[in-house]
Design a protein around this motif. Sequence first.
Motif, short mmCIF file in Angstrom:
data_model
loop_
_atom_site.label_atom_id
_atom_site.label_comp_id
_atom_site.label_asym_id
_atom_site.label_seq_id
_atom_site.Cartn_x
_atom_site.Cartn_y
_atom_site.Cartn_z
N UNK A 54 -11.58 -5.63 -8.09
CA UNK A 54 -12.19 -4.52 -7.33
C UNK A 54 -11.42 -3.53 -7.66
N UNK A 55 -11.99 -2.38 -7.88
CA UNK A 55 -11.49 -1.11 -8.21
C UNK A 55 -11.27 -0.90 -9.66
N UNK A 56 -11.76 -1.89 -10.42
CA UNK A 56 -11.53 -1.87 -11.96
C UNK A 56 -12.70 -1.18 -12.60
N UNK A 57 -13.76 -1.23 -11.90
CA UNK A 57 -15.02 -0.63 -12.74
C UNK A 57 -15.13 0.74 -12.99
N UNK A 58 -15.79 1.32 -13.82
CA UNK A 58 -16.04 2.52 -14.42
C UNK A 58 -16.20 3.45 -13.00
N UNK A 59 -15.40 4.66 -12.89
CA UNK A 59 -15.51 5.69 -11.78
C UNK A 59 -15.28 4.90 -10.43
N UNK A 60 -14.82 3.85 -10.37
CA UNK A 60 -14.56 3.48 -9.05
C UNK A 60 -13.10 3.39 -8.58
N UNK A 61 -12.99 4.00 -7.43
CA UNK A 61 -11.88 4.01 -7.06
C UNK A 61 -11.28 2.67 -6.34
N UNK A 62 -9.81 2.68 -6.49
CA UNK A 62 -9.22 1.34 -5.84
C UNK A 62 -9.56 1.14 -4.47
N UNK A 63 -9.82 -0.08 -4.14
CA UNK A 63 -9.94 -0.36 -2.70
C UNK A 63 -8.97 0.14 -1.73
N UNK A 64 -9.23 0.72 -0.67
CA UNK A 64 -8.20 1.24 0.20
C UNK A 64 -7.65 0.05 1.14
N UNK A 65 -6.62 0.20 1.33
CA UNK A 65 -6.00 -0.69 2.12
C UNK A 65 -6.26 -0.36 3.77
N UNK A 66 -6.88 -0.86 4.46
CA UNK A 66 -7.36 -0.36 5.80
C UNK A 66 -6.19 -0.38 6.68
N UNK A 67 -5.57 -1.59 6.79
CA UNK A 67 -4.20 -1.70 7.51
C UNK A 67 -3.15 -0.46 7.21
N UNK A 68 -3.13 -0.26 5.90
CA UNK A 68 -2.07 0.60 5.56
C UNK A 68 -2.26 2.07 5.90
N UNK A 69 -3.53 2.26 6.55
CA UNK A 69 -4.02 3.54 6.82
C UNK A 69 -3.68 3.85 8.43
N UNK A 70 -3.28 2.61 8.90
CA UNK A 70 -3.15 2.81 10.53
C UNK A 70 -2.13 3.81 11.05
N UNK A 71 -2.01 4.48 11.87
CA UNK A 71 -0.78 5.23 12.11
C UNK A 71 0.35 4.48 12.49
#
Lengths: 330, 470, 163, 176
Positions: free
Chosen positions: D159-176
């Motif tokens: 996941x995230x290796x495709x052309x123009x594809x952003x790497x997947x976001x770690x949802x947990x890491x975004x938690x405050x």
Amino acid sequence: MIYDPLDIALMLAKIALVFFVILTLAAYLVFAERKVLAWIQDRKGPNRVGPFGLLQPLADLIKLLTKEDFRPIGADKWLFYLAPAMAAIPAIMIFAVIPFGAPLRLFGHTVQLQVADLHVGLLLFVALSSLAVYGVALGGWASNSKYALLGSIRGLAQLLSYELSMGLSLVPVVMLARSFRLSDIVAAQAGCWFIVYQPLAFMIFLISIAAECKRIPFDLPEAEGELVAGFHTEYSGMRFGLFFVGEYLNIIALGGLAATFFLGGWHGPLLPPVVCFSVKVLAFAFLFIWIRGTLPRLRYDQLMHFGWKILTPLALLNILVTAWWLVLRG
Amino acid sequence: MTASDLRIVLPLLLLAGGALLALLSGGITRTERASYLVAYPATLGAALWALIAPSPAAASTVGLASDGLARLFTVFFCLMAATVLALSRTYNSERGLRGEEYPATILFTTFGMTALASATTLLSLFLGLEAMTFGLYILVGSDLGHAGSVETGLKYLLIGAFSAACMVFGIALIYCFCGTLVIGQAVQATLLPGAGSSLAMAGWSFMLIGIAFKLSLVPAHLWTPDVYEGAPAPVAGFLSGGSKGAAVLFLLRLLPAAGDAGLLRLPLWWLALLSMLTGNLAALRENRVRRLLAYSSIAHMGYVAVALVAGAAGGYQAAAYYAVAYGIISLAAFGAIAVLERTGCGATVESYRGVGSTHAFPAAVLTLALFALVGIPPTAGFTGKWLIFTAAIRAGELPLAVMGILATALSLYYYLRIVASLYFSPVAARQQPLLAPVERIALGCLAVLIIVLGAWPSPLLDLFSRCFNR
Amino acid sequence: MEAYLFYLLAAVTVIGTVLAITEKHPVHAIVYLVSSFFSLAAIFFLLAAPLIAMFEVIIYAGAVMVLFMFVIMMLDVGRSGDGLRPGLRQWLPAMLLAGVILALLGMMLAHGGWPAPGAGAAATLRDFSLTLFRQHGVAIEIISLQLLFAVVGALYFGKRRGP
Amino acid sequence: MKIVSDMTALLTGMWITWQHIFRRPVTIQYPEEKRTPYPRYRARIVLTRDPDGGERCVACQLCSAACPVDCISMQSAEAADGRRYAAWFRINFSRCIFCGLCAEACPTLAIQMTPDFEICKRDIMELLYEKEDLLIDGCGKSHDYNFYRHAGIGVTQPRGAGPKEKPPVDVRGLLP
């Protein structure tokens, strides 16, 4: 009465000749119609069987003969079988009175190129064309089908109405020729064709015979769009073929009569008489095909109004005017 | 066609032209008033012309003649048509019977009768009779609102077609035998005793059957009561007076040419006897006025047949006189019935109760007509019967005359039953009819004629005897 | 030759007419009657009266019978039943009359008294029309008026009832 | 004058048909002469492959649902790596009306229409095309489209290796 065997032989020969020619002609008229209609519609028409499709009539014949002879349940057996013959026979019989060429000298005999030179020839034609109604009427009635019955009722009313104007349009011809005999009528046109004196009668006759052969725009009895095939919906195989051939025989016969009554019969410039006559007949056949390729079908009330309120009074008026003209000319 | 021919056919032309004009004017103006306005002058003009026209100089070339008999009967038929027109106007408008066809058809019927009256060939004789009957088919069925009328018309048409077929077949056989259609020659070649062949006799029998239908003589009478009952009253009068008169005239044209009824004497004798007896006996049991009059007309035609059997011994004059007299009488009777039916009189004799005091004039005319039908002295009916029976006795037909007189005596009962019902029964309340002046005049004239012809018959008889004793 | 033809045609005519009378189905009866008319016309033709032969076909077979057939088809009568077949009681008077007429014909045949046959010259159309219109012109006028009133009567009876 | 105009109308019609008699027919004599259909002509249906050679079809049933005459049927299956494919795929060409709705519906551009219109068999059962008959070795109309490369599901590549594809976001890491 004593009969000369040579006369009998000649008569039989004439009958055989006429039979052969008209049946072939009718078959090829079907082909010609399909071809010409195709050309009018920017198509090519039948061209598969034989060179240019010339053997198509034969193929049609074989197809019709080998098809199943089918009778619907509840149909009236005898009338169902009889009707196609009643449609075709009067059409064939009409040819008996049509003179198709100038008299020939043969073995010291003068041979009329006409099967029977009756002195009531014109009336015979009217009588036979009035009998032709029975084929349509009985065929539709005996089929035990609603479409067929509707078609035959329409056919009855139409043929009856237009027979009237057809008969009336011929009265001026008789008045001019002073005879019912078709050879006399042709002889009377040696100088000038009757179409010159009687353009109106010619038009009325033309329209009426189109209605008599149930051709477009008068093909109400067999209107495909509404009645499947009208009075012969339930027929198949050669019985349908008889209806079909009868119709085309009728076209040839009526074309021949129109030529005899108005276009001088076998009289004509340059060409030999028989050829002249054939050209006229074929021209009429072509005209009918051409009209079929052009005009749409009439509505039923229009058909009846046209026949009774326009053609018949016009024909009567024409008789009156012709009579006055003849009286004044003395 | 020459000028003298034109003189002969002018009444016919007037009637035919009148009929066409009546049709046209009715079609154009969309009211029947114009048609009636055309019809009166046409009939009266034709009658007048037949009365006053000089006899033509040259012999006719058109198969018509205008001898005395023709002219007399032309006048009779035309005046009768005018009277019928006068009587039917109000009757028709009250029954909702409208349209220009009615007066035009009356004119056409009269045209047929007149053609018959002046015919000199079997062909035009037959065609005249047929034209008349044709008009009557239409007239009899003309009351479209009345359920029975069209049915009656159809019944009359079928019977009429049958009789016409018989007659035309008879004419064909006669023509086949003698090769001519001219009445005098054909009759003399076939009808004189000794002259006839079986072929011609067959022809005459067919003719007799046909005319028996028209005259409603007994074996061929079955249509009469139904038709009289279903037709509009003035038309019934016209039918009973006019068409019977024409049928008598048909025989009067044929039989005197042979001088005698000849070979037809025996069948005519039986027809006469049966008609007189059956007509009167059936009328005795009948309770409906129109059917009663129908049976009475069968009986009266039986009397006429007696006169024809009597033949040259004054029988032809008597028959002609009786045809005219009976025409007038029956027209008067049906005219009065037409008026009375408007007041609510129904079909039966009982429904005429007490009319005599509420509607004195039409009831009086009806009474007079009934008296005349019985043959009470000063009326034309009496004179006619007197002439017939004296002629019969003179010709040696005593049994027939006796039977006729007995039958007449029998008829007294049923005619007087109507009269009794008119006058001697309790009065019921009725509506007053509007008697149009023209109806009043027509009925009055008819009544006067019944008396005058009866009391003073000699001028008419003189004319007739001049016709038959040329 | 002519005699054989005549007897053949006469047989067809008589048989056709008898069948037309006894047939219970109106359309069949019409077909029988038409064939009878047609052979009658042929007989007329044999008798050197072609004009009458033609009129027989045109008027009777071609017009009158066609109209009959038209009406029968329009009303569709005769499909439903044997109710149309007359019973013996209805037949009896007609049979009686026919018997009487046949007996009379037989008597006439036995008795003789026929007119001598004519010269047998076929009348031409010209003769025919001259006789018809010169001698019987009035008759023709009467007939034409009669036909007119037949039309008037038919229109009158065909008029829509009510206002 | 009505009658004159009516007559002219009739005669005009006759004249036009007369002219047409002499026109060159537009008929094409089919078995001998063939006309080339346009590339986007909608005839026989095929299943295409992606540029990598794998099947495009993911057996999503959308074509089957879109088909108005119900002539497409299939069975879906899933490979070990989570890739969906059709276990079998069947189109009944005796029912197909070539409306093209299946091609419209297909999210992976697997189902496509070709200009091959001559589908004619003696036996009607032969018109039943199985997956083997339908699948072609090519990409059809879009050469470089591969659904799984764009979808970001992690089947063909992480996941995230495709052309123009952003790497997947770690949802947990975004938690405050």
